[in-house]
Write a protein that holds these residues in place. Structure first.
Motif, PDB file in Angstrom:
ATOM      1  N   THR A  44       0.800  -1.731  -0.226  1.00 53.35           N
ATOM      2  CA  THR A  44       0.277   0.205  -0.163  1.00 53.35           C
ATOM      3  C   THR A  44       0.773   0.959   0.306  1.00 53.35           C
ATOM      4  O   THR A  44       2.407   1.073   0.513  1.00 53.35           O
ATOM      5  CB  THR A  44      -0.654   0.016   1.348  1.00 53.35           C
ATOM      6  N   ASP A  45      -0.074   2.692  -0.337  1.00 62.11           N
ATOM      7  CA  ASP A  45       1.499   3.865   0.404  1.00 62.11           C
ATOM      8  C   ASP A  45       1.069   4.063   1.377  1.00 62.11           C
ATOM      9  O   ASP A  45       0.286   3.507   2.109  1.00 62.11           O
ATOM     10  CB  ASP A  45       0.624   4.812  -0.626  1.00 62.11           C
ATOM     11  N   GLN A  46       1.587   5.177   1.501  1.00 62.47           N
ATOM     12  CA  GLN A  46       2.011   5.820   2.887  1.00 62.47           C
ATOM     13  C   GLN A  46      -0.092   5.889   3.759  1.00 62.47           C
ATOM     14  O   GLN A  46       0.097   6.046   4.932  1.00 62.47           O
ATOM     15  CB  GLN A  46       2.347   6.909   3.420  1.00 62.47           C
ATOM     16  N   ARG A  47      -1.173   6.619   2.741  1.00 62.88           N
ATOM     17  CA  ARG A  47      -2.260   7.158   2.912  1.00 62.88           C
ATOM     18  C   ARG A  47      -2.678   6.033   3.925  1.00 62.88           C
ATOM     19  O   ARG A  47      -3.585   5.354   4.735  1.00 62.88           O
ATOM     20  CB  ARG A  47      -2.661   8.114   1.912  1.00 62.88           C
ATOM     21  N   GLY A  48      -2.488   4.583   2.435  1.00 64.25           N
ATOM     22  CA  GLY A  48      -3.288   3.375   2.909  1.00 64.25           C
ATOM     23  C   GLY A  48      -2.902   2.406   3.842  1.00 64.25           C
ATOM     24  O   GLY A  48      -3.651   1.860   4.484  1.00 64.25           O
ATOM     25  N   PHE A  49      -1.699   2.884   4.309  1.00 63.93           N
ATOM     26  CA  PHE A  49      -1.340   1.564   5.339  1.00 63.93           C
ATOM     27  C   PHE A  49      -1.733   2.339   6.326  1.00 63.93           C
ATOM     28  O   PHE A  49      -2.131   0.939   7.559  1.00 63.93           O
ATOM     29  CB  PHE A  49       0.258   2.268   5.287  1.00 63.93           C
ATOM     30  N   GLU A  50      -2.489   3.494   6.961  1.00 65.12           N
ATOM     31  CA  GLU A  50      -3.128   2.986   8.028  1.00 65.12           C
ATOM     32  C   GLU A  50      -4.228   2.611   7.923  1.00 65.12           C
ATOM     33  O   GLU A  50      -5.036   2.828   9.802  1.00 65.12           O
ATOM     34  CB  GLU A  50      -1.951   5.292   8.906  1.00 65.12           C
ATOM     35  N   ALA A  51      -5.020   3.121   7.367  1.00 64.29           N
ATOM     36  CA  ALA A  51      -6.415   2.767   7.170  1.00 64.29           C
ATOM     37  C   ALA A  51      -6.501   1.227   6.742  1.00 64.29           C
ATOM     38  O   ALA A  51      -6.926   0.467   8.058  1.00 64.29           O
ATOM     39  CB  ALA A  51      -6.723   2.553   5.712  1.00 64.29           C
ATOM     40  N   GLU A  52      -5.534   0.173   6.372  1.00 61.13           N
ATOM     41  CA  GLU A  52      -5.218  -1.060   6.324  1.00 61.13           C
ATOM     42  C   GLU A  52      -5.047  -1.595   7.912  1.00 61.13           C
ATOM     43  O   GLU A  52      -5.735  -2.296   8.464  1.00 61.13           O
ATOM     44  CB  GLU A  52      -3.852  -1.425   5.802  1.00 61.13           C
ATOM     45  N   PHE A  64       9.220   4.688   3.799  1.00 61.17           N
ATOM     46  CA  PHE A  64       8.202   5.646   4.935  1.00 61.17           C
ATOM     47  C   PHE A  64       8.834   6.399   5.764  1.00 61.17           C
ATOM     48  O   PHE A  64      10.270   6.102   6.214  1.00 61.17           O
ATOM     49  CB  PHE A  64       7.734   4.356   5.201  1.00 61.17           C
ATOM     50  N   PRO A  65       8.891   7.474   5.659  1.00 67.43           N
ATOM     51  CA  PRO A  65       9.166   8.874   6.701  1.00 67.43           C
ATOM     52  C   PRO A  65       8.914   8.296   8.134  1.00 67.43           C
ATOM     53  O   PRO A  65       8.240   8.044   8.851  1.00 67.43           O
ATOM     54  CB  PRO A  65       8.552   9.909   5.813  1.00 67.43           C
ATOM     55  N   ILE A  66       9.733   7.264   8.178  1.00 64.65           N
ATOM     56  CA  ILE A  66      10.150   6.680   9.920  1.00 64.65           C
ATOM     57  C   ILE A  66      10.403   7.812  11.165  1.00 64.65           C
ATOM     58  O   ILE A  66       9.972   7.964  12.019  1.00 64.65           O
ATOM     59  CB  ILE A  66      10.755   5.785   9.694  1.00 64.65           C
ATOM     60  N   ALA A  67      11.352   9.114  10.917  1.00 70.32           N
ATOM     61  CA  ALA A  67      12.143   9.385  11.833  1.00 70.32           C
ATOM     62  C   ALA A  67      13.077  10.218  11.500  1.00 70.32           C
ATOM     63  O   ALA A  67      13.500   9.970  10.873  1.00 70.32           O
ATOM     64  CB  ALA A  67      12.901   8.354  13.108  1.00 70.32           C
ATOM     65  N   ARG A  68      13.358  11.351  12.974  1.00 67.84           N
ATOM     66  CA  ARG A  68      14.176  12.529  12.312  1.00 67.84           C
ATOM     67  C   ARG A  68      15.646  11.560  12.779  1.00 67.84           C
ATOM     68  O   ARG A  68      15.382  11.002  13.446  1.00 67.84           O
ATOM     69  CB  ARG A  68      13.765  13.631  13.167  1.00 67.84           C
ATOM     70  N   SER A  69      16.505  11.401  11.935  1.00 64.75           N
ATOM     71  CA  SER A  69      17.858  10.647  12.409  1.00 64.75           C
ATOM     72  C   SER A  69      19.008  12.085  13.813  1.00 64.75           C
ATOM     73  O   SER A  69      18.397  12.765  13.896  1.00 64.75           O
ATOM     74  CB  SER A  69      18.681  11.138  10.971  1.00 64.75           C
ATOM     75  N   LEU A  80       7.267  -0.831   6.173  1.00 59.65           N
ATOM     76  CA  LEU A  80       6.989  -1.167   7.340  1.00 59.65           C
ATOM     77  C   LEU A  80       5.974  -1.861   7.065  1.00 59.65           C
ATOM     78  O   LEU A  80       5.613  -1.612   6.057  1.00 59.65           O
ATOM     79  CB  LEU A  80       6.632   0.573   7.656  1.00 59.65           C
ATOM     80  N   LEU A  81       5.943  -2.849   7.893  1.00 61.09           N
ATOM     81  CA  LEU A  81       4.458  -3.843   8.040  1.00 61.09           C
ATOM     82  C   LEU A  81       3.688  -3.528   9.734  1.00 61.09           C
ATOM     83  O   LEU A  81       4.286  -3.779   9.899  1.00 61.09           O
ATOM     84  CB  LEU A  81       5.249  -5.059   7.063  1.00 61.09           C
ATOM     85  N   PHE A  82       2.443  -4.260   8.666  1.00 61.16           N
ATOM     86  CA  PHE A  82       1.333  -4.687  10.440  1.00 61.16           C
ATOM     87  C   PHE A  82       1.196  -5.720  10.166  1.00 61.16           C
ATOM     88  O   PHE A  82       0.745  -5.960   9.024  1.00 61.16           O
ATOM     89  CB  PHE A  82       0.598  -3.446  10.232  1.00 61.16           C
ATOM     90  N   HIS A  83       0.840  -6.196  11.279  1.00 61.18           N
ATOM     91  CA  HIS A  83       0.575  -7.646  10.801  1.00 61.18           C
ATOM     92  C   HIS A  83      -1.037  -7.490  12.220  1.00 61.18           C
ATOM     93  O   HIS A  83       0.025  -7.510  13.398  1.00 61.18           O
ATOM     94  CB  HIS A  83       1.393  -8.801  10.819  1.00 61.18           C
ATOM     95  N   PRO A  84      -1.464  -8.130  12.302  1.00 62.71           N
ATOM     96  CA  PRO A  84      -2.763  -7.655  13.544  1.00 62.71           C
ATOM     97  C   PRO A  84      -1.439  -8.534  14.700  1.00 62.71           C
ATOM     98  O   PRO A  84      -2.317  -7.968  15.405  1.00 62.71           O
ATOM     99  CB  PRO A  84      -3.982  -7.894  13.111  1.00 62.71           C
TER     100      PRO A  84
END
Length: 166
Positions: A44-52, A64-69, A80-84
């Motif tokens: 998915t894209d950045q916007r779709g990731f949160e919806a998923e 994915f923009p993850i943090a300030r270094s 960046l991945l998510f699994h429930p």
């Protein structure tokens, strides 16, 4: 014979070490991408990731923009991945390819410092290509802790992903 309206011939592009490193590094990322899809993660894209994520569906996003270094610059993770159930707090995968002698292994301390101090999620590193220094590989693997969960080469990542951890 010269043709008055012909375009001047352009030299063929050169294939430098940087181009090859990008190509082979991209191949490693494609391998990880295909593995995630095989394991049931939806790209998915950045916007779709949160919806998923909110819907409780396994998904991943790239670059994915993850943090300030630690240098206060924007950092992007490779995956960046998510699994429930397996990764409800997300998991970062960083892909590092070094086929010939170069500087990637000199960047390991920067990567580890950012994972420990700035990354908001646990991380694994997939390292391959064989061009990094043996001592750098050993050093990186010795940094494994609660934030840097694993350091794999491609074969090790494949074996690990064949189980239920991914």
């Amino acid at each position: 014979m010269d043709q008055p309206n012909a375009e001047p011939s352009q030299p063929a592009p050169r294939s430098g070490h940087g181009q090859r490193a990008n190509y082979t590094g991209s191949s490693l990322e494609q391998f990880i991408h295909a593995t995630l899809i095989r394991k049931g993660y939806a790209p998915t894209d950045q916007r779709g990731f949160e919806a998923e994520r909110q819907a409780g569906r396994a998904a991943f996003v790239t670059h994915f923009p993850i943090a300030r270094s630690i240098y206060d610059t924007q950092m992007f993770c490779d995956f960046l991945l998510f699994h429930p159930t397996r990764h409800p707090d997300n998991l970062i995968i960083e892909s590092k390819w070094q086929e010939s002698k170069g500087s990637v292994d000199e960047k390991f301390p920067f990567l580890v410092a950012n994972i420990r101090e700035r990354y908001p999620h646990a991380t694994i590193v997939v390292l391959d290509g064989g061009g990094y220094k043996k001592q750098a590989n050993l050093w990186l693997r010795a940094q494994i802790d609660r934030r840097l969960l694993h350091v794999f080469n491609m074969q090790e990542f494949q074996r690990w992903s064949n189980g239920d951890a991914l």
